[in-house]
Structure formats: structure tokens, C-alpha cells
Design a protein around this motif. Sequence first.
Motif, PDB file in Angstrom:
ATOM      1  N   SER A   1      19.461  59.548  30.050  1.00  0.00           N
ATOM      2  CA  SER A   1      20.647  58.412  29.076  1.00  0.00           C
ATOM      3  C   SER A   1      19.353  57.691  28.063  1.00  0.00           C
ATOM      4  N   SER A   2      19.936  57.375  26.780  1.00  0.00           N
ATOM      5  CA  SER A   2      18.650  57.302  25.828  1.00  0.00           C
ATOM      6  C   SER A   2      18.240  55.473  26.796  1.00  0.00           C
TER       7      SER A   2
ATOM      8  N   LYS B   1      15.783  54.413  32.143  1.00  0.00           N
ATOM      9  CA  LYS B   1      15.535  55.520  31.588  1.00  0.00           C
ATOM     10  C   LYS B   1      14.100  54.949  33.109  1.00  0.00           C
TER      11      LYS B   1
ATOM     12  N   GLU C   1      16.750  52.166  27.711  1.00  0.00           N
ATOM     13  CA  GLU C   1      15.215  51.914  27.942  1.00  0.00           C
ATOM     14  C   GLU C   1      15.262  51.536  30.014  1.00  0.00           C
TER      15      GLU C   1
ATOM     16  N   LEU D   1      13.454  62.349  33.498  1.00  0.00           N
ATOM     17  CA  LEU D   1      14.941  61.433  33.083  1.00  0.00           C
ATOM     18  C   LEU D   1      13.888  60.994  32.232  1.00  0.00           C
ATOM     19  N   GLY D   2      13.174  60.107  33.327  1.00  0.00           N
ATOM     20  CA  GLY D   2      12.835  58.270  32.818  1.00  0.00           C
ATOM     21  C   GLY D   2      11.573  58.694  32.123  1.00  0.00           C
TER      22      GLY D   2
ATOM     23  N   CYS E   1       5.833  51.399  35.115  1.00  0.00           N
ATOM     24  CA  CYS E   1       7.621  51.120  34.671  1.00  0.00           C
ATOM     25  C   CYS E   1       7.238  49.984  34.754  1.00  0.00           C
TER      26      CYS E   1
ATOM     27  N   LYS F   1       9.540  57.844  29.087  1.00  0.00           N
ATOM     28  CA  LYS F   1      10.196  57.861  27.001  1.00  0.00           C
ATOM     29  C   LYS F   1       9.643  59.096  26.512  1.00  0.00           C
TER      30      LYS F   1
END
Length: 225
Positions: free
Chosen positions: A108-109, A114, A111, A99-100, A184, A102
Motif C-alpha cells: 500500500s502507498s 505503512k 502512509e 512493507l512499512g 514511526c 517509507k
Amino acid sequence: MASSSSQICALLMALAGLSTLLFATMSNRWKILDTTTDAVTADWVSEGLWMDCAATAVGSVQCKTFLYMLNSDTHVQACRALMIASILLGFLGAVLSLLGLKCTNIGSSDEDAKMKFAVTGGFLFILGGLCSMVAVSWYAAMVTAQFFDPLYAGTKYELGEALYLGWAGSVLYMVGGILLTCACKGKEKQNYSVNKYGYSAGQAALQPHTYPRTSETVISNKEYV
């Protein structure tokens, strides 16, 4: 692009560790018996977390599941719980990491969201690697202690191949989680620096330019008066 590729490599490394640990958990080769030094009729005897196996002289392998799981040694029960917890944490970490990423459009979109998913998945991989590392090391320590104990009257086993697989899987687990978290975090610091200096430059552009007040300026003002 670099951050996305590093996330994918870290996730693949963690998934490789998850597969290795899953195979090691189900393996029956956590400890093996050297039949050349013991008076046994089987070619080899091995034992895992769930069952023990023996190979006869004719080549057939017979495995027997432990009838009473709760009657096993304390360290065996603890190792089972730790390995199961490690696998469950790995599955949950893999879902959150997917899900995270890129490069994926799942969930969810945003950033920031994510990045939080990816960091959480990385921490779960690290925690799962620690659980499996403790389980494998504890089991190996007990086998080694029994083998070198002259007062131990039971069967003395040696370290099996599943323990080495467990160590390798734990290292892949933790390294993949660390790389995923660092990727990240690096992106977060980069975004913070861009926003900080971008805001400072914009704020400086909006401020009016003032010139220093010199003595010549003061004299010229007096002449006009």
C-alpha cells in the motif's frame, strides 16, 4: 528523510540480530566440556540444541544428531521451541517492516497503512528478541546450576560461544524493533501536531474579527439616536 533513514538503520540492526540468532540456533556450541579437568579421550566436547560433537586427537570432528528429540531435557525442548518461534517472528517482522518503509513502494502507498505495518514489524522483532533472550538465559542458567551443583552426577559443561551469540542477537533484535517503533511513533505525533495546529489556524482565520464594545462606542451610538 530522517525518519526513512532511521527506519532503515533499525531494520538492518534487527536483520543482523536475526542472522546471529539463526546461526546460534544451528550451532553445536551451546555448552562445552573442559577436557583438561575430565578424563575423556577427545580434545573437546560440545553440545547444541540438535546434536553433540567431539574432536578426536587426530583432528577429526564427529557429530551425532540426537536420536530422540522428545527424550531430551525439558529445558532443551523449550529452548528449541522458543528459538524457532523467535526466528519465525523475525521473518514475519522483516516482511512487515519492508512493507512499512517509507522508501519502498511495495504494498500500500498509504502512509497510515505503512506506519501500521512498520510498527507491527517492530513489535514482532521485540517479541522475537524476548523469546530468544528467555531461551538463551534459561539454557545458561541450567548449565551453570549443574556445574556448581556438588550433587550433580552427570557431566559438567561450561557456557559455549553460541550462548553469547544468542544474547548479542537478542539485544540487536529488541533494539532494532524499539528504534523502528519509536521512529514511526515520532512521525505519528509530528503529523498529529501539524494537523491539530493547522486546523486551529484555519478555523481562526474563518472566524470574523470582533472588536470590544467600549463605553465611547455606546455614547456615540446614543448621540446618533
